[in-house]
Design a protein around this motif. Structure first.
Motif, PDB file in Angstrom:
ATOM      1  N   MET A 151      48.892  29.903   9.967  1.00  0.00           N
ATOM      2  CA  MET A 151      47.293  29.647  10.180  1.00  0.00           C
ATOM      3  C   MET A 151      46.883  28.280   9.451  1.00  0.00           C
ATOM      4  SD  MET A 151      46.684  32.002  12.241  1.00  0.00           S
ATOM      5  CE  MET A 151      45.192  31.364  12.593  1.00  0.00           C
ATOM      6  N   ARG A 152      47.559  27.933   8.336  1.00  0.00           N
ATOM      7  CA  ARG A 152      47.338  26.670   7.540  1.00  0.00           C
ATOM      8  C   ARG A 152      47.525  25.499   8.505  1.00  0.00           C
ATOM      9  NH1 ARG A 152      46.259  27.312   1.909  1.00  0.00           N
ATOM     10  NH2 ARG A 152      46.481  29.264   1.467  1.00  0.00           N
ATOM     11  N   GLU A 153      48.787  25.646   9.240  1.00  0.00           N
ATOM     12  CA  GLU A 153      48.978  24.468  10.167  1.00  0.00           C
ATOM     13  C   GLU A 153      48.131  24.221  11.454  1.00  0.00           C
ATOM     14  OE1 GLU A 153      51.054  21.231  11.639  1.00  0.00           O
ATOM     15  OE2 GLU A 153      50.999  22.086   9.759  1.00  0.00           O
ATOM     16  N   VAL A 154      47.714  25.286  11.950  1.00  0.00           N
ATOM     17  CA  VAL A 154      46.701  25.257  12.900  1.00  0.00           C
ATOM     18  C   VAL A 154      45.234  24.751  12.456  1.00  0.00           C
ATOM     19  CG1 VAL A 154      45.223  26.951  14.407  1.00  0.00           C
ATOM     20  CG2 VAL A 154      47.478  27.337  14.224  1.00  0.00           C
ATOM     21  N   SER A 155      45.046  25.233  11.069  1.00  0.00           N
ATOM     22  CA  SER A 155      43.657  24.498  10.609  1.00  0.00           C
ATOM     23  C   SER A 155      43.923  23.307  10.454  1.00  0.00           C
ATOM     24  CB  SER A 155      43.409  25.401   9.545  1.00  0.00           C
ATOM     25  OG  SER A 155      43.184  26.764   9.750  1.00  0.00           O
ATOM     26  N   ARG A 156      44.972  22.873   9.812  1.00  0.00           N
ATOM     27  CA  ARG A 156      45.082  21.351   9.608  1.00  0.00           C
ATOM     28  C   ARG A 156      45.199  20.355  10.784  1.00  0.00           C
ATOM     29  NH1 ARG A 156      48.728  17.293   9.911  1.00  0.00           N
ATOM     30  NH2 ARG A 156      50.232  18.901  10.974  1.00  0.00           N
ATOM     31  N   ARG A 157      45.802  20.823  11.904  1.00  0.00           N
ATOM     32  CA  ARG A 157      45.670  20.124  13.184  1.00  0.00           C
ATOM     33  C   ARG A 157      44.284  19.966  13.589  1.00  0.00           C
ATOM     34  NH1 ARG A 157      51.047  21.624  16.895  1.00  0.00           N
ATOM     35  NH2 ARG A 157      52.700  20.972  15.037  1.00  0.00           N
ATOM     36  N   ALA A 158      43.394  21.151  13.453  1.00  0.00           N
ATOM     37  CA  ALA A 158      42.177  21.210  14.122  1.00  0.00           C
ATOM     38  C   ALA A 158      41.370  20.351  12.903  1.00  0.00           C
ATOM     39  CB  ALA A 158      41.770  22.772  14.113  1.00  0.00           C
TER      40      ALA A 158
ATOM     41  N   THR B 139      39.377  23.864   7.433  1.00  0.00           N
ATOM     42  CA  THR B 139      40.068  24.419   6.189  1.00  0.00           C
ATOM     43  C   THR B 139      40.742  25.857   6.843  1.00  0.00           C
ATOM     44  OG1 THR B 139      38.118  26.053   6.013  1.00  0.00           O
ATOM     45  CG2 THR B 139      37.913  23.735   4.828  1.00  0.00           C
ATOM     46  N   HIS B 140      41.772  26.244   6.038  1.00  0.00           N
ATOM     47  CA  HIS B 140      42.143  27.322   6.575  1.00  0.00           C
ATOM     48  C   HIS B 140      41.635  28.666   6.802  1.00  0.00           C
ATOM     49  CE1 HIS B 140      43.145  27.432   2.226  1.00  0.00           C
ATOM     50  NE2 HIS B 140      43.046  28.844   2.182  1.00  0.00           N
ATOM     51  N   HIS B 141      40.463  28.595   6.070  1.00  0.00           N
ATOM     52  CA  HIS B 141      39.631  29.692   6.131  1.00  0.00           C
ATOM     53  C   HIS B 141      38.761  29.953   7.444  1.00  0.00           C
ATOM     54  CE1 HIS B 141      40.713  31.418   2.437  1.00  0.00           C
ATOM     55  NE2 HIS B 141      40.577  30.434   1.767  1.00  0.00           N
ATOM     56  N   ALA B 142      38.596  28.662   7.974  1.00  0.00           N
ATOM     57  CA  ALA B 142      37.613  28.517   9.013  1.00  0.00           C
ATOM     58  C   ALA B 142      37.777  29.364  10.337  1.00  0.00           C
ATOM     59  CB  ALA B 142      37.575  27.064   9.604  1.00  0.00           C
ATOM     60  N   PRO B 143      39.255  29.546  10.830  1.00  0.00           N
ATOM     61  CA  PRO B 143      39.244  30.654  11.797  1.00  0.00           C
ATOM     62  C   PRO B 143      38.754  31.859  11.526  1.00  0.00           C
ATOM     63  CG  PRO B 143      41.441  29.222  11.541  1.00  0.00           C
ATOM     64  CD  PRO B 143      40.547  29.030  10.389  1.00  0.00           C
ATOM     65  N   TYR B 144      38.921  32.480  10.290  1.00  0.00           N
ATOM     66  CA  TYR B 144      38.471  33.864  10.081  1.00  0.00           C
ATOM     67  C   TYR B 144      36.911  33.808  10.127  1.00  0.00           C
ATOM     68  CZ  TYR B 144      43.087  34.123   8.726  1.00  0.00           C
ATOM     69  OH  TYR B 144      44.363  34.249   8.868  1.00  0.00           O
ATOM     70  N   HIS B 145      36.174  32.767  10.060  1.00  0.00           N
ATOM     71  CA  HIS B 145      34.658  32.987  10.395  1.00  0.00           C
ATOM     72  C   HIS B 145      34.231  33.137  11.857  1.00  0.00           C
ATOM     73  CE1 HIS B 145      33.504  31.609   6.458  1.00  0.00           C
ATOM     74  NE2 HIS B 145      34.413  30.669   6.427  1.00  0.00           N
TER      75      HIS B 145
ATOM     76  N   PHE C 283      36.776  34.880  13.845  1.00  0.00           N
ATOM     77  CA  PHE C 283      37.696  35.946  14.269  1.00  0.00           C
ATOM     78  C   PHE C 283      37.801  37.004  13.092  1.00  0.00           C
ATOM     79  CE2 PHE C 283      38.899  32.332  16.662  1.00  0.00           C
ATOM     80  CZ  PHE C 283      39.115  32.699  17.917  1.00  0.00           C
ATOM     81  N   GLY C 284      37.886  38.278  13.402  1.00  0.00           N
ATOM     82  CA  GLY C 284      37.916  39.215  12.528  1.00  0.00           C
ATOM     83  C   GLY C 284      39.284  39.084  11.294  1.00  0.00           C
ATOM     84  N   ASP C 285      40.485  38.982  12.036  1.00  0.00           N
ATOM     85  CA  ASP C 285      41.255  38.836  11.326  1.00  0.00           C
ATOM     86  C   ASP C 285      42.563  38.175  12.053  1.00  0.00           C
ATOM     87  OD1 ASP C 285      42.071  40.681  13.287  1.00  0.00           O
ATOM     88  OD2 ASP C 285      42.411  42.302  12.020  1.00  0.00           O
ATOM     89  N   ARG C 286      43.836  38.051  11.442  1.00  0.00           N
ATOM     90  CA  ARG C 286      44.898  37.036  12.102  1.00  0.00           C
ATOM     91  C   ARG C 286      45.157  37.941  13.524  1.00  0.00           C
ATOM     92  NH1 ARG C 286      50.471  37.671  12.161  1.00  0.00           N
ATOM     93  NH2 ARG C 286      51.519  35.580  12.054  1.00  0.00           N
ATOM     94  N   ALA C 287      45.188  39.044  13.508  1.00  0.00           N
ATOM     95  CA  ALA C 287      45.363  39.789  14.647  1.00  0.00           C
ATOM     96  C   ALA C 287      44.430  39.562  16.014  1.00  0.00           C
ATOM     97  CB  ALA C 287      45.727  41.292  14.759  1.00  0.00           C
ATOM     98  N   ALA C 288      43.272  39.286  15.677  1.00  0.00           N
ATOM     99  CA  ALA C 288      42.211  38.922  16.570  1.00  0.00           C
ATOM    100  C   ALA C 288      42.467  37.609  16.958  1.00  0.00           C
ATOM    101  CB  ALA C 288      40.799  38.970  16.076  1.00  0.00           C
ATOM    102  N   ILE C 289      42.879  36.574  16.157  1.00  0.00           N
ATOM    103  CA  ILE C 289      43.290  35.225  16.490  1.00  0.00           C
ATOM    104  C   ILE C 289      44.465  35.385  17.511  1.00  0.00           C
ATOM    105  CG2 ILE C 289      43.916  33.086  15.678  1.00  0.00           C
ATOM    106  CD1 ILE C 289      42.357  33.680  13.223  1.00  0.00           C
TER     107      ILE C 289
END
Length: 105
Positions: free
Chosen positions: A1-8, A11-17, A19-25
């Motif tokens: 997830m850190r790599e996805v966030s870096r490419r985007a 921050t590495h916490h942004a996707p969780y704002h 989506f509920g969790d890693r499974a949802a992403i």
């Protein structure tokens, strides 16, 4: 997830704002993958009326393999065992079925 966030460039916490969790992403990525694959297969299917079913088969196989090569990680995610997978969702299942062999008429 850190790599996805870096490419985007977030921050590495942004996707969780969003989506509920890693499974949802991961389920969203797989759902979008099935949608894109289904669009490619539908485009290949349009050749049937003009060029016949042999052309559809070749175009469908080409679309499938090209998608797999272009989106290897998503492709693997899409086709992992979903029987005991926390990624399973009604939307994921619907998109998977839409991209399946029944999409060819």
């Amino acid at each position: 997830m850190r790599e996805v966030s870096r490419r985007a460039q977030s921050t590495h916490h942004a996707p969780y704002h969003h989506f509920g969790d890693r499974a949802a992403i991961l389920a969203t990525l797989a759902t979008e993958g099935f949608s894109q694959l289904g669009q490619r297969l539908a485009k290949a299917n349009c050749l049937a009326a003009v060029l016949g079913y042999d052309a559809v088969l070749r175009a469908s196989a080409r679309a499938y393999v090209e998608f797999a090569l272009e989106h290897t990680g998503v492709f693997r995610l899409m086709f992992q065992n979903h029987a005991d997978n926390p990624l399973s969702s009604p939307e994921l299942a619907a998109n998977g079925l839409a991209a399946g062999p029944n999409s060819l008429a």
